[in-house]
Design a protein around this motif. Structure first.
Motif, short mmCIF file in Angstrom:
data_model
loop_
_atom_site.label_atom_id
_atom_site.label_comp_id
_atom_site.label_asym_id
_atom_site.label_seq_id
_atom_site.Cartn_x
_atom_site.Cartn_y
_atom_site.Cartn_z
N PHE A 117 0.82 -1.41 -0.08
CA PHE A 117 0.06 -0.02 -0.05
C PHE A 117 1.17 1.18 -0.01
N VAL A 118 1.97 1.28 0.80
CA VAL A 118 2.81 2.40 0.75
C VAL A 118 3.42 2.80 -0.45
N SER A 119 3.55 1.81 -1.42
CA SER A 119 4.04 2.06 -2.71
C SER A 119 3.09 2.99 -3.44
N GLN A 120 1.93 3.24 -2.96
CA GLN A 120 0.94 3.94 -3.79
C GLN A 120 1.50 5.56 -3.64
N ARG A 121 2.07 5.70 -2.34
CA ARG A 121 2.46 7.07 -2.16
C ARG A 121 3.85 7.44 -2.41
N ALA A 122 4.85 6.25 -2.38
CA ALA A 122 6.09 6.56 -2.39
C ALA A 122 6.81 7.26 -3.82
N ASP A 123 7.72 8.31 -3.52
CA ASP A 123 8.28 8.98 -4.49
C ASP A 123 9.33 7.91 -5.23
N GLY A 124 9.90 7.15 -4.37
CA GLY A 124 10.61 6.05 -5.03
C GLY A 124 10.67 4.89 -4.23
N ILE A 125 11.20 3.47 -4.82
CA ILE A 125 10.99 2.28 -3.89
C ILE A 125 12.51 1.62 -4.23
N VAL A 126 13.12 1.34 -3.06
CA VAL A 126 14.37 0.52 -3.05
C VAL A 126 13.82 -0.74 -2.51
N ILE A 127 14.05 -1.85 -3.49
CA ILE A 127 13.73 -3.15 -3.12
C ILE A 127 14.78 -4.44 -3.24
N GLY A 128 15.02 -5.26 -2.41
CA GLY A 128 15.82 -6.40 -2.64
C GLY A 128 17.35 -6.17 -2.62
N MET A 129 17.70 -4.91 -2.08
CA MET A 129 19.24 -4.43 -2.19
C MET A 129 19.85 -4.63 -0.82
N GLY A 130 19.27 -5.40 0.06
CA GLY A 130 19.76 -5.67 1.50
C GLY A 130 19.36 -4.45 2.31
N VAL A 131 20.32 -4.24 3.44
CA VAL A 131 20.50 -2.99 4.10
C VAL A 131 21.05 -1.82 3.30
N GLY A 177 20.15 -0.93 0.71
CA GLY A 177 18.88 0.01 0.33
C GLY A 177 18.62 1.15 0.79
N TYR A 178 18.86 1.04 2.28
CA TYR A 178 18.56 2.36 3.14
C TYR A 178 19.40 3.50 2.48
N GLU A 179 20.81 3.24 2.33
CA GLU A 179 21.73 4.21 1.71
C GLU A 179 21.26 4.69 0.46
N LEU A 180 20.80 3.54 -0.29
CA LEU A 180 20.42 4.02 -1.62
C LEU A 180 19.13 5.17 -1.70
N ALA A 181 18.26 4.66 -0.67
CA ALA A 181 17.14 5.64 -0.55
C ALA A 181 17.89 7.02 -0.03
N MET A 182 18.71 7.11 0.88
CA MET A 182 19.27 8.29 1.49
C MET A 182 19.91 8.97 0.43
N ARG A 183 20.69 8.22 -0.33
CA ARG A 183 21.30 8.95 -1.57
C ARG A 183 20.28 9.67 -2.43
N ARG A 184 18.97 8.97 -2.72
CA ARG A 184 18.07 9.77 -3.40
C ARG A 184 17.80 11.19 -2.77
N VAL A 185 17.33 10.97 -1.37
CA VAL A 185 16.73 12.05 -0.63
C VAL A 185 17.98 13.10 -0.78
N VAL A 186 18.94 12.94 -0.55
CA VAL A 186 20.26 13.82 -0.66
C VAL A 186 20.26 14.51 -2.11
N SER A 187 19.85 13.83 -3.34
CA SER A 187 19.93 14.44 -4.15
C SER A 187 18.52 15.13 -4.78
N VAL A 188 17.54 15.09 -3.97
CA VAL A 188 16.21 15.95 -3.92
C VAL A 188 16.51 16.95 -3.12
N LEU A 189 16.93 16.96 -1.94
CA LEU A 189 16.88 18.07 -1.03
C LEU A 189 18.09 18.96 -0.99
N THR A 190 19.03 18.63 -1.78
CA THR A 190 20.36 19.57 -1.61
C THR A 190 20.78 20.20 -3.07
#
Length: 145
Positions: A116-130, A132-145
């Motif tokens: 259900f969360v995917s319906q709101r997510a701007d991006g999704i990281v799946i199956g990259m192990g932990v 994936g959190y750093e990949l998500a943070m890198r996306r946040v960095v690129s959007v916010l900075t």
């Protein structure tokens, strides 16, 4: 003032490193949080990490993010597949939302294939192990900075 990113983890993620390491790996949630905090700090962002096994507490955290966070990185755990309440809370949030799943939910049981969360997510990281959190943070960095 630095922008704040909420790192939100759902049920059983407090057991990272202990629970089913063949699926979730050996890193603990503290390990993951430390790496994400270092990445945020290196880019002038502030990380606030939270974990709860309670759906209502997760909804409350998302509500708090409306006034306190520019982005959310969220691993809702099993609530991904069941919680319309978490989806509704995220729909009321106007910042960036990146969803993370440590395992590839599409290679697991059929009930895990839908989030259900995917319906709101701007991006999704799946199956990259932990990582994936750093990949998500890198996306946040690129959007916010």
């Amino acid at each position: 003032m630095s922008k704040t990113v909420f790192l939100i983890n759902g049920p059983n993620l407090n057991l990272l490193g202990k629970r089913e390491p063949e699926i979730y790996g050996a890193d603990t949630l503290d390990d993951v949080t430390a790496r994400c905090a270092a990445l945020a700090d290196a880019h002038g962002l502030r990380l606030e990490a939270m974990q709860s096994n309670s759906e209502g507490a997760l909804v409350d955290i998302i509500h708090k993010a409306r006034d306190a966070a520019a982005a959310i990185v969220i691993n809702p755990g099993a609530y991904s597949h069941t919680s319309i309440a978490i989806l509704d809370a995220l729909q009321a949030y106007e910042g960036v939302v990146i969803e993370v799943h440590i395992s590839n939910i599409h290679k697991r049981e059929a009930f895990r294939h839908h989030s259900f969360v995917s319906q709101r997510a701007d991006g999704i990281v799946i199956g990259m192990g932990v990582e994936g959190y750093e990949l998500a943070m890198r996306r946040v960095v690129s959007v916010l900075t």
